[in-house]
Motif scaffolding. Structure first.
Motif, mmCIF file in Angstrom:
data_model
loop_
_atom_site.group_PDB
_atom_site.id
_atom_site.type_symbol
_atom_site.label_atom_id
_atom_site.label_comp_id
_atom_site.label_asym_id
_atom_site.label_seq_id
_atom_site.Cartn_x
_atom_site.Cartn_y
_atom_site.Cartn_z
ATOM 1 N N GLY A 147 0.825 -1.203 0.000
ATOM 2 C CA GLY A 147 0.000 0.000 0.000
ATOM 3 C C GLY A 147 0.859 1.252 0.000
ATOM 4 N N TYR A 148 0.486 2.230 -0.806
ATOM 5 C CA TYR A 148 1.199 3.508 -0.873
ATOM 6 C C TYR A 148 0.249 4.632 -0.477
ATOM 7 N N GLN A 149 0.732 5.528 0.368
ATOM 8 C CA GLN A 149 -0.053 6.681 0.777
ATOM 9 C C GLN A 149 0.023 7.746 -0.311
ATOM 10 N N GLY A 150 -1.000 8.599 -0.380
ATOM 11 C CA GLY A 150 -0.961 9.716 -1.318
ATOM 12 C C GLY A 150 0.297 10.535 -1.080
ATOM 13 N N GLY A 151 0.995 10.912 -2.150
ATOM 14 C CA GLY A 151 2.236 11.668 -2.042
ATOM 15 C C GLY A 151 3.479 10.807 -2.079
ATOM 16 N N SER A 152 3.330 9.475 -1.963
ATOM 17 C CA SER A 152 4.479 8.570 -2.051
ATOM 18 C C SER A 152 4.944 8.495 -3.498
ATOM 19 N N SER A 153 6.263 8.513 -3.703
ATOM 20 C CA SER A 153 6.821 8.421 -5.049
ATOM 21 C C SER A 153 7.578 7.116 -5.220
ATOM 22 N N VAL A 154 7.470 6.537 -6.422
ATOM 23 C CA VAL A 154 8.110 5.257 -6.736
ATOM 24 C C VAL A 154 8.651 5.286 -8.160
ATOM 25 N N ILE A 155 9.531 4.331 -8.433
ATOM 26 C CA ILE A 155 10.047 4.122 -9.779
ATOM 27 C C ILE A 155 9.320 2.925 -10.372
ATOM 28 N N PHE A 156 8.807 3.091 -11.588
ATOM 29 C CA PHE A 156 8.161 1.987 -12.298
ATOM 30 C C PHE A 156 8.513 2.115 -13.766
ATOM 31 N N ASN A 157 9.116 1.073 -14.349
ATOM 32 C CA ASN A 157 9.553 1.072 -15.753
ATOM 33 C C ASN A 157 10.390 2.305 -16.094
ATOM 34 N N SER A 158 11.375 2.586 -15.236
ATOM 35 C CA SER A 158 12.325 3.699 -15.421
ATOM 36 C C SER A 158 11.660 5.075 -15.418
ATOM 37 N N GLN A 159 10.510 5.169 -14.782
ATOM 38 C CA GLN A 159 9.803 6.441 -14.663
ATOM 39 C C GLN A 159 9.489 6.705 -13.195
ATOM 40 N N LEU A 160 9.467 7.979 -12.819
ATOM 41 C CA LEU A 160 9.119 8.363 -11.459
ATOM 42 C C LEU A 160 7.639 8.724 -11.424
ATOM 43 N N TRP A 161 6.918 8.132 -10.473
ATOM 44 C CA TRP A 161 5.484 8.333 -10.319
ATOM 45 C C TRP A 161 5.175 8.752 -8.889
ATOM 46 N N THR A 162 4.108 9.533 -8.673
ATOM 47 C CA THR A 162 3.650 9.912 -7.335
ATOM 48 C C THR A 162 2.190 9.518 -7.189
ATOM 49 N N ALA A 163 1.876 8.857 -6.061
ATOM 50 C CA ALA A 163 0.494 8.429 -5.794
ATOM 51 C C ALA A 163 -0.377 9.646 -5.499
ATOM 52 N N LYS A 164 -1.544 9.698 -6.127
ATOM 53 C CA LYS A 164 -2.506 10.788 -5.895
ATOM 54 C C LYS A 164 -3.301 10.558 -4.617
ATOM 55 N N GLN A 165 -3.414 9.287 -4.219
ATOM 56 C CA GLN A 165 -4.227 8.886 -3.073
ATOM 57 C C GLN A 165 -3.684 7.559 -2.585
ATOM 58 N N TRP A 166 -4.252 7.033 -1.487
ATOM 59 C CA TRP A 166 -3.830 5.721 -1.012
ATOM 60 C C TRP A 166 -4.161 4.702 -2.085
ATOM 61 N N THR A 167 -3.214 3.819 -2.355
ATOM 62 C CA THR A 167 -3.406 2.803 -3.379
ATOM 63 C C THR A 167 -2.712 1.522 -2.947
ATOM 64 N N TYR A 168 -3.335 0.387 -3.264
ATOM 65 C CA TYR A 168 -2.771 -0.902 -2.893
ATOM 66 C C TYR A 168 -2.695 -1.811 -4.113
ATOM 67 N N ASN A 169 -1.475 -2.286 -4.413
ATOM 68 C CA ASN A 169 -1.242 -3.270 -5.461
ATOM 69 C C ASN A 169 -1.689 -2.803 -6.844
ATOM 70 N N ASN A 170 -1.701 -1.502 -7.075
ATOM 71 C CA ASN A 170 -2.072 -0.946 -8.383
ATOM 72 C C ASN A 170 -0.854 -0.261 -8.974
ATOM 73 N N ASN A 171 -0.260 -0.868 -10.017
ATOM 74 C CA ASN A 171 0.948 -0.256 -10.567
ATOM 75 C C ASN A 171 0.602 1.030 -11.310
ATOM 76 N N PRO A 172 1.549 1.953 -11.380
ATOM 77 C CA PRO A 172 1.278 3.262 -11.966
ATOM 78 C C PRO A 172 0.780 3.241 -13.414
ATOM 79 N N GLU A 173 1.278 2.341 -14.222
ATOM 80 C CA GLU A 173 0.862 2.353 -15.625
ATOM 81 C C GLU A 173 -0.531 1.785 -15.848
ATOM 82 N N SER A 174 -0.968 0.870 -15.017
ATOM 83 C CA SER A 174 -2.298 0.296 -15.213
ATOM 84 C C SER A 174 -3.367 1.005 -14.386
#
Length: 127
Positions: A26-53
């Protein structure tokens, strides 16, 4: 569908100190991660949902510039212990990874679905 390379229109950004997106976490809103060589930031709490899908839950910040040096310094950080009560902000090592408690917790292990731990990165190898 995942892309093999980042889109050319995204701005280059440094992804140092950010960690790879993890499934079953689970990622809280505002958390940033790397996915497929891209930096993404969660808009809201999210669980097991990758940034591209799950574009509705993530904002693409840009393409990571290489090399990425994001191993955490775990020197003097204790290992997680199920019988220990942890207050918010305490760091522990669990399975070679650095975690920080997001609230008071006891018995919830880092990486479970409770959301009581935030992943900070894999630990650097020690010499």
């Amino acid at each position: 569908m995942a892309r093999d390379t980042p889109p050319s229109t995204a701005a280059p950004v440094s992804c140092n100190s950010y960690q790879l997106w993890q499934a079953n976490y689970g990622y809280q809103g505002g958390s940033s991660v790397i996915f497929n060589s891209q930096l993404w930031t969660a808009k809201q709490w999210t669980y097991n949902n990758n940034p591209e899908s799950s574009a509705a839950e993530w904002t693409q910040i840009g393409c990571c510039t290489e090399p990425i040096t994001n191993k955490a310094d775990c020197t003097s950080i204790p290992g997680w212990n199920q019988s220990t009560a942890y207050t918010k902000g305490v760091k522990v090592i669990y399975n070679g990874r650095l975690w920080i408690s997001t609230q008071s917790t006891q018995s919830n292990h880092p990486g479970d679905t409770s959301g009581t731990w935030q992943y900070l990165g894999d630990c650097k190898a020690t010499s």
